[in-house]
Each structure stands twice: as C-alpha cells, then as structure tokens.
Write an enzyme that holds these catalytic residues in place. Structure first.
Site, mmCIF file in Angstrom:
data_model
loop_
_atom_site.group_PDB
_atom_site.id
_atom_site.type_symbol
_atom_site.label_atom_id
_atom_site.label_comp_id
_atom_site.label_asym_id
_atom_site.label_seq_id
_atom_site.Cartn_x
_atom_site.Cartn_y
_atom_site.Cartn_z
ATOM 1 N N ASP A 79 0.829 -1.216 0.000
ATOM 2 C CA ASP A 79 0.000 0.000 0.000
ATOM 3 C C ASP A 79 0.864 1.267 0.000
ATOM 4 O O ASP A 79 0.470 2.297 -0.546
ATOM 5 C CB ASP A 79 -0.916 -0.010 1.233
ATOM 6 C CG ASP A 79 -2.241 0.696 0.992
ATOM 7 O OD1 ASP A 79 -2.398 1.337 -0.056
ATOM 8 O OD2 ASP A 79 -3.119 0.619 1.875
ATOM 9 N N HIS A 109 -8.596 -1.677 8.647
ATOM 10 C CA HIS A 109 -7.597 -0.994 7.806
ATOM 11 C C HIS A 109 -8.000 0.484 7.742
ATOM 12 O O HIS A 109 -8.922 0.849 7.013
ATOM 13 C CB HIS A 109 -7.617 -1.652 6.419
ATOM 14 C CG HIS A 109 -6.699 -1.039 5.403
ATOM 15 N ND1 HIS A 109 -5.526 -1.632 5.006
ATOM 16 C CD2 HIS A 109 -6.780 0.115 4.688
ATOM 17 C CE1 HIS A 109 -4.926 -0.873 4.083
ATOM 18 N NE2 HIS A 109 -5.676 0.192 3.876
ATOM 19 N N CYS A 163 -3.501 8.726 -0.771
ATOM 20 C CA CYS A 163 -4.862 8.450 -1.188
ATOM 21 C C CYS A 163 -5.131 9.402 -2.342
ATOM 22 O O CYS A 163 -5.044 10.620 -2.169
ATOM 23 C CB CYS A 163 -5.832 8.692 -0.046
ATOM 24 S SG CYS A 163 -7.510 8.873 -0.648
ATOM 25 N N HIS A 208 -7.138 4.677 7.377
ATOM 26 C CA HIS A 208 -6.261 5.734 6.860
ATOM 27 C C HIS A 208 -6.394 6.948 7.780
ATOM 28 O O HIS A 208 -7.457 7.185 8.355
ATOM 29 C CB HIS A 208 -6.652 6.095 5.423
ATOM 30 C CG HIS A 208 -6.148 5.101 4.421
ATOM 31 N ND1 HIS A 208 -5.244 5.417 3.452
ATOM 32 C CD2 HIS A 208 -6.410 3.775 4.262
ATOM 33 C CE1 HIS A 208 -4.974 4.345 2.729
ATOM 34 N NE2 HIS A 208 -5.673 3.327 3.192
ATOM 35 N N ASN A 261 -2.098 5.564 5.138
ATOM 36 C CA ASN A 261 -2.359 4.550 6.161
ATOM 37 C C ASN A 261 -1.941 5.051 7.540
ATOM 38 O O ASN A 261 -1.049 5.882 7.661
ATOM 39 C CB ASN A 261 -1.523 3.305 5.853
ATOM 40 C CG ASN A 261 -1.964 2.614 4.575
ATOM 41 O OD1 ASN A 261 -1.540 2.980 3.494
ATOM 42 N ND2 ASN A 261 -2.832 1.645 4.712
#
Lengths: 319, 319
Positions: A18, A209, A242, A211, A251
């Site tokens: 990621d 998960h 993002c 952010h 993240n």
C-alpha cells in the site's frame, strides 16, 4: 471504556504494497527484499508484501515475482499478496504465498472506478478464485473497501457492509478486512459497525484498515479495540497516499500504532526499536518525509537531560 | 464506550497565544486583531488571546495590550490571557479581560526550567494573584503543565496531579486545565486521571489541553470524553510547536477536533466552515503549512463527482 480491550493485538504491515504502490520513483527490488526481510523479524503478524496487478497499472510493483521468490521466510509471519483477479491468483499460487487478499468496494460506484467491475462481477470472480485455490493451503482474505464511506456515494449503511461480508463468506473467503479507503470513518461509527460484525460473527477473523486522512486513524483503532477487535493494518512511517485527498496522509503509521499499544500495556509482540530503525531507512529509500510522528518526536518515555540552567537554579535556591 | 459522552462539548481556541508565541516572524497586531475578531463569531467557548509575558521572553506577543484593547468583544465568548506572574496580572486587570490563565508544571524540574520557580513558589504567587483579583470579576483558571508526563522527569503520578489540583483550589482558582505539555499522554492514562478528577470534584470546570506530538491528540480527547470531560483547548490549523520535540506537531487542531465532534453528533456549537476559512487565512499569515488535516483533505462528507470513466463503463454494462 478500556474494560473490553483485547489482551493481544495483531499488527499487519502493508508498506511494501500500500505504501510503495503510490511512490513515483521505482523502489529497487533488492531494497524491497531487504526491507521485507528486516520487517519479518520484528514480530509482525502479517506482511502484505506486494500486489499481483498489471505492471502498467502499478509500475512500482512490477517485480512482484522476484520479490516474493527471494524472501527469507519467517514461519511466524503470514506473507500476503493483493490479488485483483484470476490472473493475479494464478501468479500467487505459483509462488507458495500464505494468503491472498481480494478487494471489492462496497460502494458500486467506487468498485466501478477502482476495479472496473460491478460488485456482482467482483463476487463472481471471488467464487472462481476460491475454486482455483481449493485444495491448496492458500488462505483467502477479502477486503471490503469504502466500508466506512465512499468519496463518490458518501456513507454506506451497516446493512450494506454486513450483506457483503455474508456474500464474501458464501464465496469461501476465510477472513475479512474492513477498509476505510479514503479516511472517512469516525470513532462511534467504527464502534457501531464493529459491534454489529462481532454480534453476527463472533469468531470471524476481522482486520481493520484505517487511513489517517482526517487525523482519526488511531482514534478509530481505539474505537475498534473497545468493540473487541484485535487486528489492524498499518504502514511503516505512515507511507501511502490516497488519490482522493492530496496532501493528506495515508495509512495509519505502524510505529505510531505500536507505540500507542505498548504504552497502553496492550501486547502486540512487535519490536518498536527495530521498527524505528526500519522507518528511518524507509525515509532514505523514498527520499521524502514520512507522516509518522514517533520517528520525529521519539517515544514518550525518552526523557531528556535536565538543563544546566535548572541545576544552577536549584543550587542557588538551596544556598 | 460512547454511552457516557457529554451531549455538549466546549472548544477553547489558543492559536493567537500558544500558536503565535513560537512563530519566528512577528505577526502584525492588526492581523492578530482581525483573526481574533473573526474567531469570536464562530461559536468558540473561550479564546486565549495573548500572554502578558516579558516582550523579551516572547517577542511575538509584545503587543498584548494593543491587541486586547482593540478587540470587538462578543459577550458569548470568554476572553482569556495567560499570565505568568503578578506583573502580568496587573496588566490583565487594567484591560477588562474575563479570565486569566495561570500556569505551573506539576513536575518540579519542568517548573524550574519553564517558570524559573519551584512549585511552592508558584503556588505562593497564585495566592498573591488571587488576592490581587479579589473583588474584581476576573476568573482565575489554573493550568497544570506536564500533568501527563515531563520530558525530564518522565510520567507523573495521579496523586501528584490530584495534590496540585487541591492546592490550586486552596489558592482560590476557579477552574483547572490538565495540560499534556509535550504530548506524552496515552488514552488509558487520560481516562484514568480524568475519572479520578471527576470522582473527587464532580462539578469542577476542567479543560483538557492536548498536544498531537505523538499522534494521539484526538485519541486522548476521545478518552477524556468517555470519562465525562467536556472542555478542550485546540489551536487553529494545529499551529504551535513544542521545543522538546522538533518536527513534531503542536496543539491538537481546532477544525480537526470540531470535525470529529460534529461527525460523531456531539454538539460544540462551532461553525466548521468559518473555521476552515480562518485556517486557510492563517496559513497565509504564518507562511508555512499547518499540521491540521481537514484543511487539506476536506470534510468526510465532501463527496466528489463520479468520474466520466465510471459513467461510460456503466452505460456499456447496461447496453
């Protein structure tokens, strides 16, 4: 509030997937291998090492096979790769990975934008992938992207999320990840959804998960812990952007998460000092500052020497 | 976890004191006045407008009298100034402020470093200031700096903090602020201390002052809310550094706090759109990026237009 916190928390590292996928500069294959090998000795539960996507779509992960093949495997760590389709699943199966991570957005619009498929098409594909892996030791995790909101459609209902968890399990997936893809979750929403999931599937393996796009990443971890969840994705240094929130962080940061857990006396088994060494090296690898804060501020237990002026003042007061 | 949250939360703005005091460039007096006047129409509970310190110690606040005298006062807002000593108290009394904020570190070493006094000397001074203000309408708030830890001495015990709250109240102070001066607090510690304070003084006005140095500012707000606390300091844009943690952010960011509260359906009466306008102007005033995240990422409810590619894909799927 802290009564129902789990005693043991599992931390999954996603930086080389990621994090690296959105870096403009290619990270050399040898550097990726070295980083993953170092991370695999730090007590992390899972490492999402790469993604079997098209090299045109994500040029930085075009060396997926090379990376996975060269790793020194630690049997205490689960090695995961993101897989967007059957072709990716075939590549993963050839490489003796422990787990593949499948993704669908619970928002139809986001799934069309991100996966170029309807949700129904995604689920059909999950069924085919499930059939491909039958008989192998490969575990299947399914991520529900935009589970806490979609940048196009807005908030998603709990019923929508529960409906798709049910659909995932029907396709043979073993565990699920609730992903706050663009950082829209707030703590009471996280608590409510986590409690609803736990009430319906008390023993299902669930990862959160988050952010940190809107500064709430660790607050949402806290809310999930209070709801009895115990597994979290995080990215070393907080690396990972993002596309829908330029300038905002990605993240949640692994070392910031581990620092919070450790200082709250929650055991996650991760070596924080080791992570901080990796995080400093990561900053040199990507060549830009990382959003994580512990790598700048130090641990809260890092005390500083008493200033000379204080010592002098004390002496003059005592004289 | 959210059952005991207060229905009404009060937000105190400290940017023109805690934020500006550490800016290298002098912020023009007229700019300060304009910003405070704009902030005073946004529904904030208190505004800590300046500090009556020595101009040599804090050059950026050398215009304290000019600023306070020129303000358009909003009767719904409490105007506060930080006062380090009796001389500062005299200056505040001459200017018809609503409240002065007195500070002592609960860590003896930090108090010597920061205030050049022992804690006993600070308390004696509080008594003299209390006597000076007797008969006036001036309210006295007392801040307990390093209440969650000292960068020299480490963590402070709850008993130490409770002891000094008691001492503050004996000196005639009306309300207290628990300040996490260098961002050392973690959520379970916050919860525990807040519960202990509430148990002993159920009706005392208590403000929490958190720094986001280690990424835990809003998580600590959450823990304090869960313990029944309802008043928080914050700084527009998150402006404000900490000399002991270079590179790390300072105060929690007002608009990030208000965004979290609003999206959790907690009423704080603050106009978020107005704050975001002020925050953008603040970035231009100080000439460097601010750590706040909502001013970069937007509200979580700010949806984006559906991409043209999705519309086309939908049409081709329906055809």
């Amino acid at each position: 509030m802290f009564e129902h916190f789990p005693q043991r928390v599992l931390v999954n590292e996603v930086v080389t997937r990621d994090g690296f996928q959105s870096e403009a500069e290619f990270v050399p294959t040898a550097t990726k291998i070295e980083l993953i090998n170092a991370l695999s000795t730090q007590g992390l539960n899972k490492i999402e090492v790469t993604s079997f996507v098209s090299p045109r779509a994500v040029p930085n992960l075009r060396d997926a096979e090379e990376v996975v093949t060269a790793l020194n495997r630690n049997t205490d760590t689960t090695y995961v790769a993101l897989v967007p389709n059957e072709r990716g699943c075939g590549r993963a199966l050839a490489l003796d990975l422990d787990e593949i991570n499948l993704v669908m957005s619970v928002s139809e619009t986001h799934n069309l934008a991100n996966m170029r498929m309807t949700c129904a098409q995604s689920l059909d594909q999950f069924a085919r992938i499930s059939a491909m892996t039958a008989g192998s030791a490969m575990r299947l995790n399914g991520s529900l992207a935009t589970a806490f909101g979609c940048p196009f459609e807005g908030l998603q209902t709990e019923d929508t999320v529960l409906h798709y968890i049910e659909a995932y399990l029907e396709q043979g997936l073993h565990s699920i990840t609730l992903a706050d893809t663009t950082g829209m979750a707030v703590p009471n929403q996280v608590y409510s959804l986590c409690r609803a999931v736990r009430a319906r599937w008390p023993d299902l393996e669930v990862t959160l998960h988050f952010h940190n796009t809107r500064g709430l990443g660790l607050s949402n971890v806290l809310a999930a812990l209070a709801a009895g969840m115990n597994q979290f994705d995080a990215s070393l240094g907080g690396l990972g952007g993002c596309p829908f929130a330029p300038g905002a962080t990605g993240n949640i940061c692994t070392e910031d998460l581990v620092h919070m857990l450790a200082e709250m006396q929650l055991d996650c088994g991760v070596d924080l000092a080791g992570l901080l060494t990796q995080s400093r090296q990561l900053e040199a690898i990507v060549g830009h500052p990382l959003p994580g804060q512990i790598n700048k501020a130090g641990l809260r237990t890092d005390t500083r020497p008493v200033p000379e002026s204080v010592t002098q003042l004390r002496q003059s007061l005592e004289a």
